[in-house]
Design an enzyme around this catalytic site. Structure first.
Site, short mmCIF file in Angstrom:
data_model
loop_
_atom_site.label_atom_id
_atom_site.label_comp_id
_atom_site.label_asym_id
_atom_site.label_seq_id
_atom_site.Cartn_x
_atom_site.Cartn_y
_atom_site.Cartn_z
N ASP A 1 0.83 -1.14 -0.12
CA ASP A 1 -0.18 -0.07 0.16
C ASP A 1 0.93 1.51 0.03
O ASP A 1 0.50 2.25 0.54
CB ASP A 1 -0.99 -0.03 1.27
CG ASP A 1 -1.85 -1.36 1.30
OD1 ASP A 1 -2.27 -1.63 0.10
OD2 ASP A 1 -2.38 -1.72 2.27
N LYS B 1 1.90 2.22 -4.94
CA LYS B 1 2.39 1.52 -6.35
C LYS B 1 1.52 1.84 -7.46
O LYS B 1 1.93 2.03 -8.57
CB LYS B 1 2.81 -0.13 -6.27
CG LYS B 1 3.74 -0.23 -5.28
CD LYS B 1 3.70 -1.69 -4.90
CE LYS B 1 2.49 -2.52 -4.36
NZ LYS B 1 2.07 -2.12 -2.99
N GLY C 1 -4.40 -4.37 -3.84
CA GLY C 1 -5.29 -3.31 -3.97
C GLY C 1 -4.78 -1.96 -4.51
O GLY C 1 -4.19 -1.37 -3.82
N HIS C 2 -5.10 -1.80 -5.60
CA HIS C 2 -4.17 -0.62 -6.32
C HIS C 2 -5.09 0.53 -6.69
O HIS C 2 -5.88 0.19 -7.63
CB HIS C 2 -3.23 -1.17 -7.59
CG HIS C 2 -2.10 -2.30 -6.98
ND1 HIS C 2 -1.36 -2.68 -7.90
CD2 HIS C 2 -1.90 -2.60 -5.84
CE1 HIS C 2 -0.48 -3.61 -7.38
NE2 HIS C 2 -0.98 -3.37 -5.96
N GLN D 1 2.21 -6.02 -3.27
CA GLN D 1 2.61 -5.97 -1.88
C GLN D 1 3.99 -5.40 -1.65
O GLN D 1 4.17 -4.24 -2.38
CB GLN D 1 2.92 -7.58 -1.52
CG GLN D 1 1.45 -8.32 -1.07
CD GLN D 1 0.92 -8.70 -2.60
OE1 GLN D 1 1.55 -9.23 -3.35
NE2 GLN D 1 -0.36 -8.53 -2.66
P1 GDP Z 1 -0.77 0.46 -3.48
O1 GDP Z 1 -1.31 -1.03 -3.02
O2 GDP Z 1 0.74 0.29 -3.44
O3 GDP Z 1 -1.30 0.62 -5.07
O4 GDP Z 1 -1.42 1.41 -2.87
P2 GDP Z 1 -2.96 1.64 -2.36
O5 GDP Z 1 -3.69 2.07 -3.55
O6 GDP Z 1 -3.57 0.39 -1.71
O7 GDP Z 1 -2.72 2.63 -1.32
C1 GDP Z 1 -2.42 3.93 -1.31
C2 GDP Z 1 -3.46 4.92 -1.15
O8 GDP Z 1 -3.13 6.20 -1.03
C3 GDP Z 1 -4.48 4.97 -2.34
O9 GDP Z 1 -5.55 5.64 -1.61
C4 GDP Z 1 -3.99 6.27 -3.03
O10 GDP Z 1 -5.15 7.04 -3.96
C5 GDP Z 1 -3.42 7.09 -1.92
N1 GDP Z 1 -2.27 7.98 -2.28
C6 GDP Z 1 -1.13 7.57 -3.19
N2 GDP Z 1 -0.13 8.45 -3.46
C7 GDP Z 1 -0.80 9.51 -2.49
C8 GDP Z 1 0.08 10.69 -2.07
O11 GDP Z 1 1.02 11.13 -2.48
N3 GDP Z 1 -0.87 11.37 -1.24
C9 GDP Z 1 -2.06 10.89 -0.69
N4 GDP Z 1 -2.67 12.10 0.13
N5 GDP Z 1 -2.56 9.93 -1.00
C10 GDP Z 1 -1.89 9.29 -2.01
P1 IMO Z 2 -0.95 -4.25 -2.08
O1 IMO Z 2 -0.40 -4.73 -3.49
C1 IMO Z 2 -0.96 -4.55 2.17
C2 IMO Z 2 -0.83 -8.69 3.67
C3 IMO Z 2 -2.28 -8.99 4.48
C4 IMO Z 2 -1.31 -10.18 5.55
C5 IMO Z 2 -0.20 -10.72 4.67
C6 IMO Z 2 -0.57 -12.28 4.03
O2 IMO Z 2 -2.09 -3.53 -2.08
O3 IMO Z 2 0.21 -3.40 -1.72
P2 IMO Z 2 -2.21 -12.71 2.08
O4 IMO Z 2 -3.52 -12.54 1.78
O5 IMO Z 2 -1.21 -12.30 1.14
O6 IMO Z 2 -1.93 -14.17 2.38
O7 IMO Z 2 -1.93 -11.87 3.49
O8 IMO Z 2 0.16 -9.93 3.69
N1 IMO Z 2 -0.94 -8.14 2.40
C7 IMO Z 2 -1.16 -7.06 2.05
N2 IMO Z 2 -1.00 -5.86 2.70
N3 IMO Z 2 -0.98 -4.29 0.87
C8 IMO Z 2 -1.08 -5.62 -0.08
O9 IMO Z 2 -1.05 -5.57 -1.35
C9 IMO Z 2 -1.21 -6.78 0.65
N4 IMO Z 2 -1.48 -8.11 0.26
C10 IMO Z 2 -1.12 -8.78 1.21
O10 IMO Z 2 -2.71 -8.00 5.02
O11 IMO Z 2 -0.85 -9.24 6.51
MG MG Z 3 -2.76 -1.72 -1.66
#
Ligand code: GDP
Ligand code: IMO
Ligand code: MG
Length: 426
Positions: free
Chosen positions: A13, A16, A40-41, A224
């Site tokens: 999270d 990416k 979840g991206h 991840q």
């Molecule tokens: P990922 O799994 O690495 O793709 O990240 P996620 O999408 O799960 O979580 C990142 C969250 O931060 C999302 O809700 C994005 O919209 C938000 N986000 C990304 N970059 C920024 C930033 O520079 N500032 C803020 N405030 N939010 C951001």
């Molecule tokens: P993105 O791509 C954050 C965490 C789960 C748990 C551990 C193992 O959005 O960054 P799993 O279901 O993979 O066997 O769970 O890994 N986890 C993540 N945490 N972002 C993710 O993906 C994750 N994918 C798995 O919360 O701790």
């Molecule tokens: Mg994510």
């Protein structure tokens, strides 16, 4: 430069999705190489938020290739839902979707097993997984009883492989008092999924190599983060794949010489979802403040993310693990309200200083902090480094100094345009 790998450098999270969407505008092909719909991206384009779990984050740019590589584990039901959503918004035809015939399939018994283990861990630890069947699917892969996407195109192959896997798992599932998924019903459902996916199924290794050989720009999209890597993360509180940049080689089918640059994505602070050690975690009011300011709730499961300070020891290690040349620092805007910002520059374990990630005692590691001055200025409109306050620039320099990698992207908001491009990667 034509091949760039983007990887998460903390516990996932990091942002990416946003970074890959940005870079995809200049790329020709985006490839997911590991993980599944545990990811979840989030992409925010023209004020509209899209979350993808399986489909690569290049799909919001028309005319790119978006590849699901063979190192992934794919739940076809979820993939069809995501493709359906793309279709509704008129993006499917121009999304260039390709799915590896060798990627493994998440089957109903994987979902059952993930749930059973997390509810009654007996023998295994409770990890706080996403309950998407990821771990059990990778276990069947390594145990040589996994169903692959190509098997969904042949009733005979699917029935044979699945019968073997169910025979293996049935006693355990039944002993836990749960119904074993029915073979005939599952074969019927998954052959149907196979029919619907068949037009996208190809040998993605040939496709990716053809892209590289013709000089097209390829982006590998990690899911991840390195601290969740099955070999290098905070084991056993990890996911079940290799999330470091090397995972792109095995999972997409290219050698290390094919990757020109590695971009590690680091949040300006740290978050984690699920169980496991997190030395710089703030469990009190400060953690809550970060969670609210950063909107730190999981994009896959909606769980509140645990929040804490930037860990420079972990960042240094992770940059090494992936040989990262470049950094994207995200969510810098979230820290704008703070008078002082803490960064962890070492640990103490049993009172003794340690400056690398300790093996067994990570849960006992107490962070040693350095305080850096905050900037107390809204930076969401900054579009060049020069527009950042001095203390924000100093924060970025600190991260460059401890990791030895160069900050190429700074993200100051969720939207595509809320970005400082320090140096182009392609
Ligand atoms: P990922 O799994 O690495 O793709 O990240 P996620 O999408 O799960 O979580 C990142 C969250 O931060 C999302 O809700 C994005 O919209 C938000 N986000 C990304 N970059 C920024 C930033 O520079 N500032 C803020 N405030 N939010 C951001
Ligand atoms: P993105 O791509 C954050 C965490 C789960 C748990 C551990 C193992 O959005 O960054 P799993 O279901 O993979 O066997 O769970 O890994 N986890 C993540 N945490 N972002 C993710 O993906 C994750 N994918 C798995 O919360 O701790
Ligand atoms: Mg994510």
């Amino acid at each position: 430069m034509s091949v760039v790998a983007v990887v998460g450098a903390q516990w996932g999270d990091e942002g990416k999705g946003k970074v890959v969407d940005l870079l995809a505008s200049r790329a020709d092909c985006v490839v997911r190489f590991q993980g599944g719909n545990n990811a979840g991206h989030t992409l925010v384009v023209d004020g509209k938020k899209s979350i993808f779990h399986l489909i690569p984050s290049g799909v919001l740019h028309a005319g790119k290739r978006n590849v699901l590589g063979q190192g992934m584990v794919i739940d076809p039901r979820v993939l069809l839902e995501e493709l359906g959503r793309l279709d509704e918004t008129g993006r499917l035809e121009s999304a260039g979707i390709a799915i590896s015939d060798r990627a493994h399939v998440i089957m109903p018994h994987h979902l059952v097993l993930d749930r059973l283990r997390e509810q009654t861990p007996g023998g295994s630890v409770k990890v706080g997984t996403t309950l998407r069947g990821i771990g059990p699917a990778y276990e069947d892969k390594v145990g040589r009883r996994g169903v692959r996407i190509g098997d969904l195109l042949s009733e005979e192959r699917l029935r044979n492989v699945l019968a073997g896997a169910l025979e293996y798992h049935a006693p355990h599932i039944a002993q836990k008092g749960h119904a074993v998924p029915d073979l005939d019903e599952t074969v019927r459902d998954y052959l149907d999924f196979g029919k619907k996916l068949e037009r996208y199924v190809v040998d993605t290794v040939e496709l990716i190599h053809a892209e590289i050989e013709t000089g097209r720009k390829v982006l590998f999209e990690g899911a991840q983060g390195a601290l969740l890597d099955v070999d290098h993360g905070t084991y056993p509180f990890v996911t079940s794949s290799n999330t470091v940049a090397g995972g792109a080689c095995a999972g997409a089918g290219v050698g290390p010489r094919s990757i020109d640059r590695v971009l590690a994505v680091l949040k300006a602070y740290t978050t984690r979802v699920g169980e496991g050690p997190f030395p710089t975690e703030e469990t009190g009011e400060m953690g809550e403040r970060m969670r609210q300011a950063g909107g730190e709730f999981g994009s896959t499961t909606g769980r509140p993310r645990r929040c804490g300070w930037f860990d420079a020891v972990a960042a240094k290690r992770v940059v090494r693990l992936s040989s990262a040349s470049d950094l994207a620092i995200t969510k810098l805007d979230v820290l704008s309200d703070l008078d002082e910002i803490r960064v962890c520059t070492g640990y103490r374990v049993d009172g003794k200083p340690v400056d690398a990630l300790p093996y067994a005692a990570f849960e006992k590691a107490e962070p040693v902090y350095q305080n850096l001055p905050g900037w107390k200025t809204d930076i969401r409109k900054a579009r060049s480094i020069d527009e950042l306050p001095e203390n924000a620039k100093a924060y970025l320099r600190f991260i460059e100094d401890v990791t030895g990698a160069k900050v190429s992207i700074v993200s100051v908001g969720p939207e595509r345009e809320a970005t400082i491009h320090v140096q182009e990667l392609f």
